[in-house]
Design an enzyme around this catalytic site. Structure first.
Site, PDB file in Angstrom:
ATOM      1  N   THR A  40     -13.342   6.368   7.124  1.00  8.70           N
ATOM      2  CA  THR A  40     -14.433   6.119   6.096  1.00  8.70           C
ATOM      3  C   THR A  40     -14.705   4.573   5.872  1.00  8.70           C
ATOM      4  O   THR A  40     -14.545   4.131   6.926  1.00  8.70           O
ATOM      5  CB  THR A  40     -13.625   6.480   4.738  1.00  8.70           C
ATOM      6  OG1 THR A  40     -12.449   5.895   4.701  1.00  8.70           O
ATOM      7  CG2 THR A  40     -13.247   8.085   4.946  1.00  8.70           C
ATOM      8  N   TYR A  83       0.679  -1.122   0.017  1.00 13.75           N
ATOM      9  CA  TYR A  83       0.047   0.030  -0.004  1.00 13.75           C
ATOM     10  C   TYR A  83       0.864   1.219  -0.209  1.00 13.75           C
ATOM     11  O   TYR A  83       0.565   2.323  -0.728  1.00 13.75           O
ATOM     12  CB  TYR A  83      -0.978   0.207   1.146  1.00 13.75           C
ATOM     13  CG  TYR A  83      -1.815   1.050   1.180  1.00 13.75           C
ATOM     14  CD1 TYR A  83      -2.710   1.473   0.192  1.00 13.75           C
ATOM     15  CD2 TYR A  83      -1.806   2.131   2.130  1.00 13.75           C
ATOM     16  CE1 TYR A  83      -3.517   2.543   0.213  1.00 13.75           C
ATOM     17  CE2 TYR A  83      -2.379   3.528   2.259  1.00 13.75           C
ATOM     18  CZ  TYR A  83      -3.336   3.686   1.199  1.00 13.75           C
ATOM     19  OH  TYR A  83      -4.144   4.608   1.210  1.00 13.75           O
ATOM     20  N   PHE A  92     -12.587   2.994   4.426  1.00 17.22           N
ATOM     21  CA  PHE A  92     -11.212   2.417   4.065  1.00 17.22           C
ATOM     22  C   PHE A  92     -10.614   1.364   4.985  1.00 17.22           C
ATOM     23  O   PHE A  92     -10.346   0.119   4.342  1.00 17.22           O
ATOM     24  CB  PHE A  92     -10.156   3.602   4.418  1.00 17.22           C
ATOM     25  CG  PHE A  92      -8.835   3.247   4.106  1.00 17.22           C
ATOM     26  CD1 PHE A  92      -8.205   3.471   2.841  1.00 17.22           C
ATOM     27  CD2 PHE A  92      -7.808   2.954   5.380  1.00 17.22           C
ATOM     28  CE1 PHE A  92      -6.925   3.101   2.753  1.00 17.22           C
ATOM     29  CE2 PHE A  92      -6.651   2.840   5.130  1.00 17.22           C
ATOM     30  CZ  PHE A  92      -6.038   2.999   3.774  1.00 17.22           C
TER      31      PHE A  92
END
Ligand code: NDP
Ligand code: 8X3
Length: 252
Positions: free
Chosen positions: A188, A153, A190
């Site tokens: 969020t 990531y 996420f």
């Protein structure tokens, strides 16, 4: 004068908040994502509340033919995109590299890096032709500092940082602004995506401190589009006050 804003990943989190922020300020929108029902709901909400036009386009940024079809479908003034917000992205998994899940790595690289590139490649010529435009890439603090198990990531967001700089260099002669907004931890969907629907793990990320909200990020994205033509914010890191760096958050 209303602008036309294309936002990828407008079905949740930052993208949806960015859409709402630009809509409440009277701008027209192209909203994209893979979930048609959410796009339709958001388009209905925003055209119901504000005197604006909203075009939902449902596609997967990882699939070049879908991206090409979506952009080719734009007719007339829908091609006059003033601002492209490359926001669609995700983290999947949190493992040391020797236990990494290769399918997770491919999803992150295909979405965060290749998807952003496909969108930029197809939308930037429209901006070059008009000699105006603004590309805003959503990077991350994970694109500045590597944290344990962030490996791929972080790598994808370091790539966003480099691609943003390269895009700015290549488009400077065409009067196109290129900005990176790099947020820290924000609540969020996420973490639900990263932890594959594990609500307990996802929820624990935000316990003990106040994370950014999607609205905080949307306010900053909107702000950078309000500056005079000769002023550009190249790069902006936006953190929760309680987060000093990628790996250091003060939790109580
Ligand atoms: P969310 O999960 O809430 O939203 C992600 C959005 O991306 C959704 O609208 C989703 O839409 C879209 N998306 C994901 N994959 C694809 C795909 N293949 N094709 C099209 N759209 C896709 O996450 P955030 O709002 O938090 O994340 C937005 C961006 O911000 C990401 O790039 C993320 O890396 C970055 N970021 C997030 C931080 C955070 O802490 N939350 C901090 C820093 C950066 P759909 O599923 O409908 O396709
Ligand atoms: C998301 C922020 O620090 O969880 O980009 O990776 S972090």
């Amino acid at each position: 004068m209303p602008k036309l804003i294309l936002i990828t990943g407008a079905t949740a989190g930052f993208g949806r908040a960015i859409a709402r922020k630009f809509a409440e300020n009277g701008n027209n929108l192209i909203i994209t994502g893979r979930r048609q029902d959410r796009l339709d709901d958001l388009a209905r909400e925003l055209t119901g509340k504000y005197n604006i036009e909203v075009l939902p386009l449902c596609f997967d940024v990882r699939k070049l033919p879908e991206v090409e079809t979506a952009i080719a479908s734009l007719a007339g003034s829908w091609r006059d995109i003033d601002v492209l917000v490359n926001n669609a992205g995700l983290a999947v998994g949190l493992n040391p590299v020797h236990e990494g899940v290769i399918d997770d790595w491919e999803r992150m690289i295909d979405t965060n890096v290749k998807g952003l590139l496909y969108m930029t490649r197809l939308v930037s010529p429209l901006m070059v032709a008009r000699k105006q435009g603004h590309i805003i890439n959503i990077g991350s603090i994970a694109g500045r500092e590597v944290y344990p198990m962030g490996n791929v990531y972080c790598g994808s967001k370091f790539a966003v940082d480099a691609i943003t700089k390269g895009t700015r260099i290549d488009l400077v002669a065409h009067n196109i602004k290129v900005t990176q907004i790099a947020p820290g931890a924000a609540e969020t969907e996420f973490s639900m995506v990263r932890f594959k629907g594990d609500e307990t793990r996802a929820g624990s990320v935000y316990k003990g401190f106040t994370p950014l909200s999607a609205g905080d990020v949307a306010d900053v994205v909107f702000y950078v589009t309000t500056l005079p033509g000769h002023v550009n914010i190249n790069d902006l890191v936006l953190m929760p006050t309680a987060q000093a760096s990628a790996a250091i958050t003060h939790k109580v």
